[in-house]
Design a protein around this motif. Structure first.
Motif, PDB file in Angstrom:
ATOM      1  N   UNK A 259       0.804  -1.220   0.000  1.00 51.98           N
ATOM      2  CA  UNK A 259       0.000   0.000   0.000  1.00 51.98           C
ATOM      3  C   UNK A 259       0.837   1.270   0.000  1.00 51.98           C
ATOM      4  N   UNK A 260       2.148   1.140   0.241  1.00 49.67           N
ATOM      5  CA  UNK A 260       3.013   2.313   0.265  1.00 49.67           C
ATOM      6  C   UNK A 260       2.726   3.240   1.418  1.00 49.67           C
ATOM      7  N   UNK A 261       2.377   2.692   2.584  1.00 49.02           N
ATOM      8  CA  UNK A 261       2.098   3.531   3.744  1.00 49.02           C
ATOM      9  C   UNK A 261       2.330   2.730   5.016  1.00 49.02           C
ATOM     10  N   UNK A 262       2.485   3.462   6.097  1.00 46.47           N
ATOM     11  CA  UNK A 262       2.638   2.843   7.416  1.00 46.47           C
ATOM     12  C   UNK A 262       1.328   2.972   8.171  1.00 46.47           C
ATOM     13  N   UNK A 263       0.770   1.837   8.577  1.00 43.90           N
ATOM     14  CA  UNK A 263      -0.492   1.828   9.303  1.00 43.90           C
ATOM     15  C   UNK A 263      -0.242   1.894  10.811  1.00 43.90           C
ATOM     16  N   UNK A 264      -1.036   2.695  11.476  1.00 47.59           N
ATOM     17  CA  UNK A 264      -1.058   2.754  12.932  1.00 47.59           C
ATOM     18  C   UNK A 264      -2.293   2.008  13.438  1.00 47.59           C
ATOM     19  N   UNK A 265      -2.247   1.567  14.677  1.00 47.24           N
ATOM     20  CA  UNK A 265      -3.379   0.851  15.257  1.00 47.24           C
ATOM     21  C   UNK A 265      -4.661   1.668  15.143  1.00 47.24           C
TER      22      UNK A 265
END
Length: 345
Positions: A259-265
């Motif tokens: 997805x090209x992104x960093x997911x946070x909780x």
């Protein structure tokens, strides 16, 4: 010899896309021959085997011309149909849908079709190839229940609510713009150095038509796949994102290269999805049909997937790009034969 190459866009055969999660078994038919709805009548005018069946056209064409101007299509190209039919009306009860694939061009082959994996009631299932489907008529609609490779577990249910038939006549080149925009027939409109991929003087055969279909998901469809190497092509054990982290709370933040992104909780919600404890993103991924990123706990690890939520309308991205729309386009037998006779490869 000088060659000029170009790649024509690919249109996906969404009727084959395997989805999953939470759908129920076949509901049985409630209609009778005397009270078929307009949608069911239109469906049968295509889908009955005696009427030639429904044909979904897909393609990816790599075309070149030589220094002498001769046009050729790479053997790595594809231009094929997903052919489906029922032997008799579903007014007689739930009917099996027969599905086969065939190349429209004798010079090309049907590409290898991949198995998808889905979450259903806390387990991972693989789809059948070709699909195993049961057709029924709940109310005024047409329902398709897709089965797993075990031949009994329903992994996906689609509800067809609209079937609009459009007759075709005259020159193929003068066909409705919506057909060229939303079906792989539109690949034929491309030219290279003035060379055409089909006979532009060819006409539609008598009785040719296409049907525009609107379908919706019944139940959440939860897909899963390999999150990391090694890539696997079959079975019910996709490669996890992490084999050492066992809870979603400890998994984030997570950098998704897909997805090209960093997911946070906090970018999603932890829910029970298809029997799994799963994190579902708040924001849609941006596919033609609205879907959401999923990470779920299973077997002591964290796995990746995505979900198409209950009641979502399946949408199609036009061949040349643009705003997705709600119809899928299927040809009848006369229309398919017209294309086969007209193509130049």
């Amino acid at each position: 010899m000088v060659n000029r190459h170009f790649m024509l866009a690919t249109i996906a055969a969404s009727i084959l896309s395997a989805c999953g999660g939470g759908s129920s078994g076949g509901s049985g038919s409630t209609a009778s021959p005397s009270n078929l709805s307009d949608a069911q009548k239109s469906y049968e005018s295509f889908a009955l085997a005696s009427n030639g069946g429904m044909h979904y056209l897909s393609g990816s064409l790599s075309v070149s011309t030589s220094s002498t101007g001769a046009l050729s299509v790479s053997p790595n190209s594809a231009f094929y149909t997903d052919d489906s039919s029922i032997a008799q009306s579903a007014t007689a009860g739930t009917q099996p849908l027969t599905v086969t694939y065939a190349s429209v061009s004798s010079a090309l082959q049907v590409p290898a079709l991949t198995v998808s994996r889905l979450l259903v009631n806390g387990a991972v299932y693989s789809t059948a190839v070709p699909p195993q489907v049961r057709v029924s008529y709940p109310g005024a609609n047409v329902q398709e229940d897709y089965l797993a490779s075990d031949g009994k577990t329903v992994v996906r249910t689609l509800l067809g609510t609209s079937y609009s038939v459009v007759p075709l006549s005259g020159l193929i080149s003068a066909s409705p713009a919506e057909l060229f925009a939303n079906n792989a027939v539109g690949l034929l409109t491309n030219t290279l150095n003035g060379q055409s991929l089909y006979n532009q003087q060819a006409s539609w055969q008598t009785g040719a038509a296409y049907v525009k279909v609107v379908r919706h998901t019944v139940g959440d469809e939860a897909y899963t796949y390999d999150c990391a190497a090694p890539a696997t092509t079959a079975g019910t054990n996709p490669t996890p994102c992490s084999a050492t982290i066992s809870t979603l709370e400890n998994f984030f933040p997570y950098a998704s290269t897909t997805d090209g992104k960093t997911y946070q909780l906090g970018d999603g919600q932890i829910v029970t999805l298809a029997g799994m404890r799963a994190w579902v993103a708040n924001a849609a991924l941006g596919g033609a049909t609205t879907d959401y990123r999923v990470y779920y706990q299973n077997n002591g690890g964290i796995y990746a997937g995505y979900v198409i939520k209950d009641g979502t309308t399946l949408q199609l991205a036009p061949l040349g790009g643009g705003t997705p729309q709600d119809n899928y386009y299927f040809l009848n037998s006369a229309a398919l034969q017209s294309i086969k006779s007209a193509i130049a490869f």
